[in-house]
Design a protein around this motif. Structure first.
Motif, short mmCIF file in Angstrom:
data_model
loop_
_atom_site.label_atom_id
_atom_site.label_comp_id
_atom_site.label_asym_id
_atom_site.label_seq_id
_atom_site.Cartn_x
_atom_site.Cartn_y
_atom_site.Cartn_z
N ASP A 335 34.89 2.36 66.41
CA ASP A 335 35.98 1.56 66.97
C ASP A 335 37.30 2.30 66.86
O ASP A 335 38.11 2.34 67.80
CB ASP A 335 36.07 0.22 66.24
CG ASP A 335 34.87 -0.66 66.51
OD1 ASP A 335 34.16 -0.39 67.48
OD2 ASP A 335 34.65 -1.61 65.74
N PHE A 336 37.56 2.86 65.68
CA PHE A 336 38.83 3.55 65.48
C PHE A 336 38.94 4.79 66.36
O PHE A 336 40.00 5.08 66.92
CB PHE A 336 39.01 3.94 64.01
CG PHE A 336 40.31 4.66 63.75
CD1 PHE A 336 41.50 3.97 63.76
CD2 PHE A 336 40.34 6.03 63.53
CE1 PHE A 336 42.70 4.62 63.54
CE2 PHE A 336 41.53 6.69 63.32
CZ PHE A 336 42.72 5.98 63.32
N LEU A 343 44.93 6.11 72.43
CA LEU A 343 46.33 6.33 72.05
C LEU A 343 46.77 7.75 72.37
O LEU A 343 47.89 7.97 72.84
CB LEU A 343 46.52 6.02 70.56
CG LEU A 343 47.95 6.15 70.04
CD1 LEU A 343 48.88 5.21 70.80
CD2 LEU A 343 48.00 5.85 68.55
N ARG A 344 45.89 8.75 72.14
CA ARG A 344 46.24 10.12 72.47
C ARG A 344 46.46 10.29 73.96
O ARG A 344 47.38 11.00 74.39
CB ARG A 344 45.12 11.05 71.99
CG ARG A 344 45.13 11.31 70.48
CD ARG A 344 43.91 12.06 70.04
NE ARG A 344 43.99 12.41 68.61
CZ ARG A 344 42.95 12.78 67.87
NH1 ARG A 344 41.72 12.82 68.41
NH2 ARG A 344 43.11 13.09 66.60
N THR A 345 45.65 9.65 74.78
CA THR A 345 45.81 9.72 76.23
C THR A 345 47.14 9.11 76.66
O THR A 345 47.88 9.69 77.46
CB THR A 345 44.65 8.99 76.92
OG1 THR A 345 43.42 9.61 76.55
CG2 THR A 345 44.80 9.05 78.43
N LEU A 346 47.46 7.93 76.12
CA LEU A 346 48.71 7.27 76.46
C LEU A 346 49.92 8.07 76.01
O LEU A 346 50.93 8.16 76.72
CB LEU A 346 48.75 5.86 75.85
CG LEU A 346 47.71 4.86 76.38
CD1 LEU A 346 47.78 3.57 75.58
CD2 LEU A 346 47.92 4.59 77.86
#
Length: 368
Positions: A335-336, A343-346
């Motif tokens: 999940d993490f 988050l890295r993509t965003l």
């Protein structure tokens, strides 16, 4: 996720070995006997029985020893064991009016029928550590015996029609919350059952909030009594009630102000609490919260946390709360990693301007 934790079996086995060592402690120190826990930690034993929903002092003491004094873990252990026991039936309603009293006080009347009985309490101690631990004098036969039955203090108000009258058996048959899920709205009988299993600390906080103005309530301790009550059942094959034993209970009836409403004249209202063993703080907290949860019935505003039955009842169970919080310790690797990748993509998209943004930046004209 399961692949990620597959290699942890050996570590878990070793952790259980270390836990057994930690539970026992220094082997040079004598192991605690269950009788010591039962007799000298009686208040902890009572709490585990109450919130574990199983009246058995020896099993409660065993759970406390196994949990190394962690009351929530002990309560969890006792509840888990309770699910393995057969159920033979239900007892008849307990008659707390016939309680063989050990302690009985009222904060509303100084002189009450049967008198104030202080009994065993920390209320009058100085809360100083007792390094000497002086021996306690035994009770002598010269001590005056208490009356077998003590009238209820609230009957004094009932005789003048100054407090709401609740007829025995007027409440609906409560659902068994150990077998049926809690649904809303819950009637008072079901709410009381839920509160009786609720965490003492949580209920204490809710009760305290009502005294600080987060509910329209000004309570008085009408009567608090602790003592033995007979337990009776009515077997089908006999057709009449028989006594099967007795249990120690603590009962609290709070008196609260009420200005009238819904066609009801101004009168005092009640809050009720009941706890297994010596559980005075729990019973008092329960009584305060019970009264706060009656706001709809009494046409009172319901803008305080203690008056929100879904909030109070859903979050009062310490076994459920502890499990939900502590499950965060278990592996959540997959999940993490999914959230981390997102988050890295965003973050990368935020750091790199889009073609439209680049075009706008190229046409920006500096201003003086």
């Amino acid at each position: 996720m399961y692949v990620a934790v597959k290699g942890g079996e050996q570590a878990i086995a070793r952790s259980l070995e270390l836990l057994a060592q930690a539970q026992r402690g220094d082997t040079a120190v004598p192991e605690l006997e269950l009788a010591q826990i039962r007799e000298q930690l009686r208040l902890g034993v009572a709490r585990v029985m109450q919130e574990g929903s199983l009246y058995d002092e020896n099993l409660s003491a065993l759970a406390i020893r196994q949990a190394a004094g962690d009351m929530l873990e002990a309560i969890f252990l006792l509840r888990a064991y309770r699910t393995t026991l057969p159920r033979f039936g239900y007892t008849l309603p307990l008659n707390t009016a016939a309680m063989r009293v050990r302690r009985r006080v009222s904060g509303t009347f100084k002189d009450i029928p049967g008198g104030q009985v202080l009994g065993p309490t920390y209320d009058y101690t100085q809360r100083l550590l007792d390094f000497e631990h002086a021996p306690v004098a035994s009770v002598t036969p010269a001590d005056a015996p208490l009356p077998p039955d003590m009238p209820r203090v609230l009957d004094l108000l009932d005789a003048e029609a100054l407090i709401e009258r609740i007829e025995p058996g007027s409440d609906p048959e409560p659902v068994d919350l150990t077998r049926e899920p809690l649904t809303f709205p819950a009637d008072r009988a079901t709410r009381l059952q839920n509160l009786s299993r609720g965490d003492e600390g949580f209920l204490l906080s809710m009760a305290y909030s009502t005294q600080r103005g987060y509910a329209e309530s000004h309570p008085f301790a009408g009567e608090i009594r602790m003592g033995e009550v007979d337990v009776r059942v009515c077997p089908e094959e006999l057709g009449f009630a028989i006594e099967i034993g007795s249990i120690v209970l603590t009962e609290c009836q709070m008196i609260n102000q009420f200005h009238g409403g819904n066609g009801v004249p101004p009168q005092f209202t009640r809050g009720y609490g009941l706890s297994m063993g010596e559980g005075e703080r729990k019973a008092m907290s329960m009584a305060l919260v019970d009264r706060a949860l009656r706001c709809d019935e009494l046409a009172e505003p319901d803008d305080a946390p203690a008056q929100d039955q879904e909030f109070v009842l859903s979050h009062s169970d310490n076994v459920e709360a502890s499990g939900f919080v502590q499950h965060l310790k278990l592996p959540h690797y997959v999940d993490f990693q999914a959230e981390l990748s997102l988050l890295r993509t965003l973050a990368a998209q935020h750091a790199t301007p889009s073609p439209v943004q680049q075009g706008r930046e190229s046409f920006e004209v500096p201003t003086a």
